[in-house]
Design a protein around this motif. Structure first.
Motif, PDB file in Angstrom:
ATOM      1  N   PRO A 150     124.935  56.840  43.190  1.00 44.19           N
ATOM      2  CA  PRO A 150     123.871  57.250  43.153  1.00 44.19           C
ATOM      3  C   PRO A 150     123.158  58.893  41.950  1.00 44.19           C
ATOM      4  O   PRO A 150     124.246  59.557  42.185  1.00 44.19           O
ATOM      5  CB  PRO A 150     123.367  57.368  45.088  1.00 44.19           C
ATOM      6  CG  PRO A 150     125.150  57.872  45.170  1.00 44.19           C
ATOM      7  CD  PRO A 150     126.238  57.225  44.591  1.00 44.19           C
ATOM      8  N   PRO A 151     122.653  58.770  41.665  1.00 42.17           N
ATOM      9  CA  PRO A 151     121.651  56.991  41.724  1.00 42.17           C
ATOM     10  C   PRO A 151     122.106  56.098  40.479  1.00 42.17           C
ATOM     11  O   PRO A 151     121.010  56.236  39.050  1.00 42.17           O
ATOM     12  CB  PRO A 151     120.159  57.640  41.499  1.00 42.17           C
ATOM     13  CG  PRO A 151     120.917  58.714  39.921  1.00 42.17           C
ATOM     14  CD  PRO A 151     122.057  58.939  40.115  1.00 42.17           C
ATOM     15  N   PHE A 170     124.998  52.093  46.950  1.00 50.33           N
ATOM     16  CA  PHE A 170     125.241  53.230  46.545  1.00 50.33           C
ATOM     17  C   PHE A 170     126.091  53.758  46.976  1.00 50.33           C
ATOM     18  O   PHE A 170     127.060  54.611  46.842  1.00 50.33           O
ATOM     19  CB  PHE A 170     123.792  54.568  46.781  1.00 50.33           C
ATOM     20  CG  PHE A 170     122.749  54.398  45.935  1.00 50.33           C
ATOM     21  CD1 PHE A 170     122.557  53.554  44.756  1.00 50.33           C
ATOM     22  CD2 PHE A 170     121.631  54.797  46.187  1.00 50.33           C
ATOM     23  CE1 PHE A 170     121.852  53.591  43.704  1.00 50.33           C
ATOM     24  CE2 PHE A 170     120.347  55.137  45.010  1.00 50.33           C
ATOM     25  CZ  PHE A 170     120.688  54.117  44.191  1.00 50.33           C
ATOM     26  N   PRO A 222     122.620  63.908  44.310  1.00 50.01           N
ATOM     27  CA  PRO A 222     123.223  62.202  45.045  1.00 50.01           C
ATOM     28  C   PRO A 222     123.099  62.536  46.524  1.00 50.01           C
ATOM     29  O   PRO A 222     122.568  61.515  47.420  1.00 50.01           O
ATOM     30  CB  PRO A 222     124.180  62.156  44.903  1.00 50.01           C
ATOM     31  CG  PRO A 222     124.663  63.157  44.203  1.00 50.01           C
ATOM     32  CD  PRO A 222     123.273  63.952  43.694  1.00 50.01           C
ATOM     33  N   VAL A 226     121.021  59.363  49.408  1.00 45.80           N
ATOM     34  CA  VAL A 226     121.638  59.015  50.337  1.00 45.80           C
ATOM     35  C   VAL A 226     121.253  59.470  51.463  1.00 45.80           C
ATOM     36  O   VAL A 226     121.104  58.243  52.214  1.00 45.80           O
ATOM     37  CB  VAL A 226     123.157  58.779  49.796  1.00 45.80           C
ATOM     38  CG1 VAL A 226     123.720  57.802  50.934  1.00 45.80           C
ATOM     39  CG2 VAL A 226     123.441  58.110  48.146  1.00 45.80           C
TER      40      VAL A 226
END
Length: 425
Positions: A150-151, A170, A222, A226
């Protein structure tokens, strides 16, 4: 369909941008077959292709990456990676790979990563005695990590096109990315022994705490994305907006390297990049519609099945087709074009849609580093000023590593599904 393919190939040979090549070929097809009613609906098909709320994640994540780049984050990450690696033979090559892995959680795009990491690491490695072609090749190979964590823009688009959970996608890309990272590090260490690469200068002890304090807030991006999606705190689209706001806050208030001019440039770059991405998606959507008129996806699926009904043979053939497609098309365009075909073939493979998405995205990303037309190869070759032929030769073992991981993703479901399964319990 032959006319469409001929005009598309001609446009590509002449250097016409991919979005306009797709559009011109589509218009020529509609003219040739007197599809005037469809010509009138051409703009509607284009708009329908990008009329998806989740696609708003793309400009926001691009903005977050641009703001991080403008805040001079790349150098912070490289120094932090150097501190983590320490003094080992070939350490600067290892730093290159580790920095690419860290930067992957910020950029979301392989080309951005190749440019940002390459501009810092390639000159440093060349000054330290590494061959320019090897430094460029290692940077290009590390750049595809940005498509798996991610992303990732490619995973977002796959999720939009198929309705697959973006949060699961992800998570699914993280272990394959770490596997590629680990294998590239192993290759770099082996090559350091063979070619007697130098040891990097140690990071002074008094600088280490400061480096960690400056790098960790950026590396949390990240985790916030997430974690926020998985916890239900926000949707993927809201997560993208939060990421952009977070990048603006830490760049402006924590690092204090974002001036009004840099912020304005980041917004401008985001607007131009987003326009390019959306134009590709819009034109590719029209092409997908034409493929549907010609019933091409079902025909290709039938031909694949006629070769064999064994799922593993079909997976191998599909990967070969996607590798060839990735050689000539930008991954986002290739993804939109391939999905009608993939949707026909997918039920025959017995794969989880999340696992399948990671396989498809990784496959298309390998095309970015595969000679002769890999876009990341052109970027690192320009930065290093090494001939493209030498960079292409140097990257072949690293492509082999990526292909091995691709086969592992296809053959070992837990490699991509373990994290989503654990967090979905």
């Amino acid at each position: 369909m032959t006319l469409y393919l001929a005009i598309f190939a001609l446009c590509m040979i002449l250097g016409v941008p991919i979005a306009f090549s797709l559009g011109l070929a589509s218009v020529a097809y509609l003219f040739a077959y007197d599809q005037w009613q469809l010509m009138i609906g051409f703009p509607q098909k284009m708009i329908a292709g990008i009329d998806n709320f989740v696609l708003l994640t793309i400009p926001f994540f691009i903005l977050a990456g641009n703001l991080m780049n403008s805040a001079d984050l790349t150098r912070q990450i490289v120094r932090f990676a150097q501190m983590l690696v320490g003094r080992v033979r070939g350490g600067l090559a290892v730093v290159n790979v580790v920095a690419s892995m860290m930067f992957s959680g910020i950029s979301g795009a392989a080309t951005s990563e190749a440019s940002a990491i390459g501009s810092v690491m390639i000159p440093a490695m060349v000054r330290d005695g590494y061959k320019a072609a090897y430094a460029a090749a290692l940077t290009a190979a590390g750049s595809i990590l940005g498509s798996l964590v991610p992303p990732s823009l490619s995973l977002i688009l796959y999720g939009v096109l198929t309705g697959t959970s973006i949060a699961d996608l992800f998570l699914a890309g993280i272990l394959p990315a770490f596997l590629i990272c680990g294998l590239l590090i192993g290759y770099a260490l082996w090559r350091a022994r063979v070619e007697d690469h130098p040891m990097p200068q140690p990071v002074p002890r008094e600088e280490r705490l400061g480096l960690a304090m400056r790098a960790i807030p950026a590396l949390l991006l990240p985790v916030i994305i997430v974690g926020g999606i998985r916890s239900g705190a926000f949707t993927p689209t809201e997560a993208a907006a939060v990421a952009a706001l977070y990048a603006l806050i830490i760049g402006g208030l924590l690092y204090r390297t974002l001036s009004p001019g840099k912020i304005g440039q980041a917004f401008y770059d985001t607007a131009t990049m987003t326009a390019g991405v959306m134009l590709i998606v819009a034109m590719a959507s029209m092409t997908s519609f034409i493929l549907g008129i010609e019933n091409i996806p079902r025909s290709i699926a039938a031909q694949l099945v006629s070769v064999s009904d064994n799922p593993w043979v079909l997976i191998l053939l599909l990967n070969l087709v996607l590798l060839v497609l990735g050689l000539f098309l930008e991954p986002l365009a290739a993804l939109v074009l391939a999905m009608p075909i993939l949707n026909e073939v997918f039920p025959l493979l017995g794969l989880d849609p999340v696992q399948f998405g990671v396989m498809v995205v990784l496959n298309l990303m390998i095309g970015l580093i595969t000679p002769p037309v890999g876009l990341c190869l052109f970027i690192v070759s320009a930065i290093s000023r090494a001939p493209l032929e030498r960079v292409s030769l140097a990257i072949l073992p690293m492509i082999g590593i990526c292909l091995f991981v691709l086969l592992m993703v296809a053959a070992v479901p837990s490699l991509s599904l373990l994290l989503p399964q654990i967090l979905n319990r």
